[in-house]
Design a protein around this motif. Structure first.
Motif, PDB file in Angstrom:
ATOM      1  N   ARG A 176       0.838  -1.210   0.000  1.00 34.82           N
ATOM      2  CA  ARG A 176       0.000   0.000   0.000  1.00 34.82           C
ATOM      3  C   ARG A 176       0.869   1.255   0.000  1.00 34.82           C
ATOM      4  NH1 ARG A 176      -2.871  -3.038   3.802  1.00 34.82           N
ATOM      5  NH2 ARG A 176      -2.031  -1.781   5.488  1.00 34.82           N
ATOM      6  N   LEU A 177       1.943   1.230   0.777  1.00 33.23           N
ATOM      7  CA  LEU A 177       2.867   2.360   0.818  1.00 33.23           C
ATOM      8  C   LEU A 177       3.473   2.614  -0.558  1.00 33.23           C
ATOM      9  CD1 LEU A 177       4.704   4.456   2.291  1.00 33.23           C
ATOM     10  CD2 LEU A 177       6.299   2.566   2.645  1.00 33.23           C
ATOM     11  N   LEU A 178       3.913   1.563  -1.218  1.00 35.06           N
ATOM     12  CA  LEU A 178       4.493   1.733  -2.549  1.00 35.06           C
ATOM     13  C   LEU A 178       3.476   2.298  -3.535  1.00 35.06           C
ATOM     14  CD1 LEU A 178       6.817  -1.373  -3.092  1.00 35.06           C
ATOM     15  CD2 LEU A 178       7.414   0.925  -2.304  1.00 35.06           C
ATOM     16  N   ARG A 179       2.216   1.890  -3.420  1.00 33.54           N
ATOM     17  CA  ARG A 179       1.175   2.448  -4.301  1.00 33.54           C
ATOM     18  C   ARG A 179       1.036   3.950  -4.075  1.00 33.54           C
ATOM     19  NH1 ARG A 179      -0.052  -0.091  -8.902  1.00 33.54           N
ATOM     20  NH2 ARG A 179      -0.699  -2.201  -8.460  1.00 33.54           N
TER      21      ARG A 179
ATOM     22  N   ASP B 261       8.527  -3.676  -8.165  1.00 34.65           N
ATOM     23  CA  ASP B 261       8.291  -4.094  -6.783  1.00 34.65           C
ATOM     24  C   ASP B 261       6.838  -4.493  -6.572  1.00 34.65           C
ATOM     25  OD1 ASP B 261      10.926  -3.575  -6.177  1.00 34.65           O
ATOM     26  OD2 ASP B 261      10.518  -1.712  -5.087  1.00 34.65           O
ATOM     27  N   LEU B 262       5.930  -3.680  -7.079  1.00 34.47           N
ATOM     28  CA  LEU B 262       4.506  -3.956  -6.875  1.00 34.47           C
ATOM     29  C   LEU B 262       4.093  -5.276  -7.518  1.00 34.47           C
ATOM     30  CD1 LEU B 262       3.224  -0.325  -7.235  1.00 34.47           C
ATOM     31  CD2 LEU B 262       2.925  -1.800  -5.215  1.00 34.47           C
ATOM     32  N   ALA B 263       4.738  -5.661  -8.604  1.00 41.90           N
ATOM     33  CA  ALA B 263       4.423  -6.936  -9.255  1.00 41.90           C
ATOM     34  C   ALA B 263       4.799  -8.130  -8.379  1.00 41.90           C
ATOM     35  CB  ALA B 263       5.133  -7.025 -10.602  1.00 41.90           C
ATOM     36  N   ALA B 264       5.738  -7.926  -7.448  1.00 40.51           N
ATOM     37  CA  ALA B 264       6.193  -9.003  -6.572  1.00 40.51           C
ATOM     38  C   ALA B 264       5.476  -9.019  -5.226  1.00 40.51           C
ATOM     39  CB  ALA B 264       7.699  -8.861  -6.338  1.00 40.51           C
ATOM     40  N   LEU B 265       4.529  -8.112  -5.027  1.00 40.80           N
ATOM     41  CA  LEU B 265       3.863  -7.951  -3.729  1.00 40.80           C
ATOM     42  C   LEU B 265       2.364  -8.187  -3.856  1.00 40.80           C
ATOM     43  CD1 LEU B 265       5.792  -4.734  -2.694  1.00 40.80           C
ATOM     44  CD2 LEU B 265       6.070  -7.020  -1.693  1.00 40.80           C
ATOM     45  N   PRO B 266       1.672  -8.287  -2.713  1.00 38.06           N
ATOM     46  CA  PRO B 266       0.216  -8.437  -2.777  1.00 38.06           C
ATOM     47  C   PRO B 266      -0.417  -7.289  -3.567  1.00 38.06           C
ATOM     48  CG  PRO B 266       1.007  -8.797  -0.540  1.00 38.06           C
ATOM     49  CD  PRO B 266       2.173  -8.298  -1.341  1.00 38.06           C
ATOM     50  N   ALA B 267      -1.439  -7.626  -4.337  1.00 36.38           N
ATOM     51  CA  ALA B 267      -2.108  -6.636  -5.190  1.00 36.38           C
ATOM     52  C   ALA B 267      -2.763  -5.538  -4.360  1.00 36.38           C
ATOM     53  CB  ALA B 267      -3.152  -7.320  -6.055  1.00 36.38           C
ATOM     54  N   THR B 268      -2.629  -4.308  -4.842  1.00 35.01           N
ATOM     55  CA  THR B 268      -3.263  -3.140  -4.225  1.00 35.01           C
ATOM     56  C   THR B 268      -3.811  -2.267  -5.340  1.00 35.01           C
ATOM     57  OG1 THR B 268      -1.167  -1.951  -4.221  1.00 35.01           O
ATOM     58  CG2 THR B 268      -1.745  -3.103  -2.184  1.00 35.01           C
ATOM     59  N   PRO B 269      -4.888  -1.539  -5.058  1.00 36.97           N
ATOM     60  CA  PRO B 269      -5.450  -0.688  -6.126  1.00 36.97           C
ATOM     61  C   PRO B 269      -4.528   0.490  -6.439  1.00 36.97           C
ATOM     62  CG  PRO B 269      -6.667  -0.405  -4.070  1.00 36.97           C
ATOM     63  CD  PRO B 269      -5.675  -1.489  -3.833  1.00 36.97           C
TER      64      PRO B 269
END
Length: 165
Positions: free
Chosen positions: A16-19, A56-64
């Motif tokens: 979520r932080l990265l988003r 990074d986001l591709a390797a982590l749980p999905a977030t909107p």
């Protein structure tokens, strides 16, 4: 405001932080690319942080996705202030990278590329940025450079306030 250093940080909270960071970095880099910044800043080498966030986001749980407006940079002086904020963040990212490795098992290859930034070249890139700022000659433009940095800090602050602690 940066919950990334909390020992209780979960993979979901980190994603979520990265988003939220992506919501600022992506439009900011796009805006900076529309301006003609002086060659000594090596913009082609520096404005690659949004793709690191995507990786990074591709390797982590999905977030909107989060979409935010970039700071309204009027010209080159404001853009250099914004770039100062982005580049300065890479220094702190080195500490964060070690924390992410210890607490979440993330590496630059899997989920930790954004904070890893330039990796071992971070110090050299920061020094080159400082030299370019000193050479560029902002005489009479200091207030605009500072204003650009302040707008960028505010944009990140606004984004980070959206991240639950």
């Amino acid at each position: 405001m940066m919950p990334v250093m909390q020992p209780s940080l979960s993979l979901e909270a980190y994603a979520r932080l990265l988003r939220q960071l992506q919501g600022v970095v992506e439009p900011l880099e796009a805006r900076l690319l529309t301006l003609t910044l002086p060659a000594p800043f090596g913009i082609g080498l520096r404005l690659k942080k949004a793709p690191l966030l995507m990786r990074d986001l591709a390797a982590l749980p999905a977030t909107p996705p989060v979409r935010l407006a970039p700071p309204p940079l009027a010209g080159v002086p404001e853009a250099l202030g914004a770039l100062y904020v982005l580049e300065g963040a890479t220094l702190g990212g080195q500490v964060i990278t070690r924390h992410l490795r210890r607490h979440l098992g993330l590496t630059p290859e899997r989920g930790g590329a954004y904070f890893h930034g330039y990796g071992p070249d971070t110090g050299r890139m920061w020094q080159a940025f400082g030299e370019a700022m000193n050479r560029w000659g902002t005489v009479g433009e200091e207030a605009r450079v500072i204003g650009g940095a302040q707008m960028t800090f505010r944009a990140f602050g606004d984004a980070l306030r959206r991240v639950p602690a």
